[in-house]
Design an enzyme around this catalytic site. Structure first.
Site, PDB file in Angstrom:
ATOM      1  N   SER A   6      26.806  20.266   2.968  1.00 28.52           N
ATOM      2  CA  SER A   6      27.017  21.586   3.558  1.00 28.52           C
ATOM      3  C   SER A   6      25.753  22.011   4.278  1.00 28.52           C
ATOM      4  O   SER A   6      24.686  22.132   3.663  1.00 28.52           O
ATOM      5  CB  SER A   6      27.341  22.602   2.455  1.00 28.52           C
ATOM      6  OG  SER A   6      27.144  23.914   2.961  1.00 28.52           O
ATOM      7  N   HIS A  31      30.240  19.619   6.116  1.00 25.56           N
ATOM      8  CA  HIS A  31      30.860  20.885   5.730  1.00 25.56           C
ATOM      9  C   HIS A  31      30.122  22.031   6.429  1.00 25.56           C
ATOM     10  O   HIS A  31      28.909  22.172   6.298  1.00 25.56           O
ATOM     11  CB  HIS A  31      30.781  21.020   4.208  1.00 25.56           C
ATOM     12  CG  HIS A  31      31.489  22.205   3.663  1.00 25.56           C
ATOM     13  ND1 HIS A  31      32.843  22.205   3.383  1.00 25.56           N
ATOM     14  CD2 HIS A  31      31.049  23.442   3.334  1.00 25.56           C
ATOM     15  CE1 HIS A  31      33.187  23.389   2.898  1.00 25.56           C
ATOM     16  NE2 HIS A  31      32.117  24.167   2.861  1.00 25.56           N
ATOM     17  N   ASP A  33      29.918  26.080   6.952  1.00 25.17           N
ATOM     18  CA  ASP A  33      30.303  27.358   6.345  1.00 25.17           C
ATOM     19  C   ASP A  33      30.231  28.493   7.360  1.00 25.17           C
ATOM     20  O   ASP A  33      29.148  28.821   7.843  1.00 25.17           O
ATOM     21  CB  ASP A  33      29.391  27.665   5.163  1.00 25.17           C
ATOM     22  CG  ASP A  33      29.682  26.775   3.970  1.00 25.17           C
ATOM     23  OD1 ASP A  33      30.864  26.699   3.576  1.00 25.17           O
ATOM     24  OD2 ASP A  33      28.743  26.147   3.448  1.00 25.17           O
ATOM     25  N   MET A  66      35.148  31.532   5.912  1.00 22.23           N
ATOM     26  CA  MET A  66      35.102  32.633   4.939  1.00 22.23           C
ATOM     27  C   MET A  66      35.112  33.921   5.745  1.00 22.23           C
ATOM     28  O   MET A  66      34.128  34.666   5.806  1.00 22.23           O
ATOM     29  CB  MET A  66      33.842  32.499   4.065  1.00 22.23           C
ATOM     30  CG  MET A  66      33.973  31.359   3.053  1.00 22.23           C
ATOM     31  SD  MET A  66      32.362  30.832   2.421  1.00 22.23           S
ATOM     32  CE  MET A  66      31.925  29.668   3.703  1.00 22.23           C
ATOM     33  N   MET A 135      36.893  26.461  -4.884  1.00 22.14           N
ATOM     34  CA  MET A 135      35.552  27.059  -4.920  1.00 22.14           C
ATOM     35  C   MET A 135      35.056  27.070  -6.362  1.00 22.14           C
ATOM     36  O   MET A 135      35.716  27.630  -7.249  1.00 22.14           O
ATOM     37  CB  MET A 135      35.569  28.489  -4.385  1.00 22.14           C
ATOM     38  CG  MET A 135      35.840  28.633  -2.891  1.00 22.14           C
ATOM     39  SD  MET A 135      34.707  27.734  -1.815  1.00 22.14           S
ATOM     40  CE  MET A 135      33.110  28.390  -2.312  1.00 22.14           C
TER      41      MET A 135
HETATM   42  C1  DX5 Z   1      29.345  28.890  -0.518  1.00 17.92           C
HETATM   43  C2  DX5 Z   1      29.643  27.816   0.501  1.00 17.92           C
HETATM   44  C3  DX5 Z   1      29.209  26.471   0.076  1.00 17.92           C
HETATM   45  C4  DX5 Z   1      27.720  26.325  -0.065  1.00 17.92           C
HETATM   46  C5  DX5 Z   1      27.483  25.338  -1.133  1.00 17.92           C
HETATM   47  O1  DX5 Z   1      29.916  30.081  -0.108  1.00 17.92           O
HETATM   48  O2  DX5 Z   1      31.029  27.761   0.765  1.00 17.92           O
HETATM   49  O3  DX5 Z   1      29.689  25.477   0.969  1.00 17.92           O
HETATM   50  O4  DX5 Z   1      27.051  25.879   1.070  1.00 17.92           O
HETATM   51  O5  DX5 Z   1      26.123  25.289  -1.349  1.00 17.92           O
HETATM   52  P1  DX5 Z   1      25.564  24.848  -2.768  1.00 17.92           P
HETATM   53  O6  DX5 Z   1      25.873  23.399  -2.881  1.00 17.92           O
HETATM   54  O7  DX5 Z   1      24.122  25.157  -2.644  1.00 17.92           O
HETATM   55  O8  DX5 Z   1      26.256  25.693  -3.784  1.00 17.92           O
HETATM   56 ZN    ZN Z   2      31.777  25.997   1.893  1.00 18.51          ZN
END
Ligand code: DX5
Ligand code: ZN
Length: 216
Positions: A6, A31, A33, A66, A135
Site C-alpha cells: 500500500s 494498493h 488508498d 474510501m 478491513m
Molecule cells: C487504511 C488503508 C490501508 C493502509 C494500510 O485505511 O486502507 O491500505 O495503507 O496500512 P498499514 O499496513 O500500515 O495498516
Molecule cells: Zn487500503
C-alpha cells in the site's frame, strides 16, 4: 497468496522509486488508498495521481476508494488506469449498481467491509464482485493495529463465496506474523503499508511476507 504493497506509507515525494523497488521485489499488485476526508477523516490522492502511477509501473493497480458517493468517480479511476476498483459497502446505498458499473467500465469490482460490517452485506452481490477487501483496521490511516477478530470474518467471507474465483484481500495492520494465519483463514491477498514501506528494507519485507505465508 498475492502481496499488495500500500503506497500510503511510501514516500510521496519519491513515489516512482518506491514503487519500482517493490515491483522489483516481486509484489503482485499495488494498493492505492483514495480518501476524501468525509468517509474517512484523512485526505490522500485522486485520479491524476493514479494516472501518473499507471505510467510508471506494470503492476495491476488495486484502487481502494474510501470516499462517499463512489459512483461519481468510478469512470475517472478506471480511465486513470485502475485494474481493480473497490468501493465500501457502507459508502453507497446502491452497492450492486456500483459493482456492475465498475465491470462495465472494464475493471474488476471489489467490495470493502469495515471491521464492524457483517459479511451479510455481500449476500446479494456475490456474483457481481471479483474481490472482497476485509478491513482489519478502521480505514483512514496507516500504521494501526490489526484487529484479530477479523480472522473469523475472513473465514466467513470465504465460505460465503463458495467456489467462486474471488480474491479475499486483507487490509490494515498486516505484519509478517499475520501472513500464515491469514492464509489459513482463506485470505488470498495481503495488503501491507507500514510493514513494507516502513521497513528499513522494503524489498526484503515483501520477500519476508511471502515466505511467512509458507513457513509461518
Ligand atoms: C487504511 C488503508 C490501508 C493502509 C494500510 O485505511 O486502507 O491500505 O495503507 O496500512 P498499514 O499496513 O500500515 O495498516
Ligand atoms: Zn487500503
Amino acid at each position: 497468496m498475492k502481496i499488495a504493497p500500500s503506497i500510503l506509507s511510501a514516500d510521496f515525494g519519491a513515489l516512482a522509486e518506491d514503487i519500482a523497488r517493490v515491483e522489483g521485489a516481486g509484489a503482485d499488485q499495488l494498493h492505492v488508498d483514495v480518501m476524501d476526508g468525509r468517509f474517512v477523516p484523512n485526505i490522500t490522492i485522486g485520479s491524476p495521481v493514479v494516472e501518473a502511477i499507471r505510467k510508471r509501473t506494470r503492476l495491476p493497480l488495486d484502487v481502494h476508494l474510501m470516499i462517499v458517493e463512489p459512483e461519481r468517480y468510478l469512470a475517472d479511476f478506471v480511465r486513470a488506469g485502475a485494474d481493480i476498483v473497490t468501493v465500501h459497502a457502507e459508502a453507497t446505498p446502491h452497492l450492486q449498481r456500483a459493482l456492475v458499473q465498475i465491470r462495465e467500465l472494464g475493471a474488476r469490482a471489489g467490495v470493502a467491509l469495515n471491521p464492524a460490517t457483517p459479511s451479510d452485506a455481500l449476500t446479494w452481490v456475490l456474483d457481481d464482485l471479483d474481490l472482497v477487501l476485509v478491513m482489519s483496521v478502521n480505514p483512514g490511516f496507516g500504521g494501526q493495529k490489526f484487529i484479530p477478530a477479523m480472522y473469523a470474518k475472513i473465514r466467513q467471507v470465504r465460505t460465503r463465496l463458495g467456489s467462486r474465483a474471488v480474491d479475499v484481500s486483507v487490509d490494515g495492520g498486516v505484519k509478517v506474523e499475520h501472513a500464515r494465519p491469514l492464509a489459513e483463514h482463506g485470505a488470498s491477498v495481503l495488503v501491507a503499508g507500514t510493514a513494507i514501506f516502513g521497513a528499513p528494507d522494503p524489498v526484503a519485507a515483501v520477500k519476508q511476507l511471502r515466505e511467512a505465508v509458507a513457513t509461518g
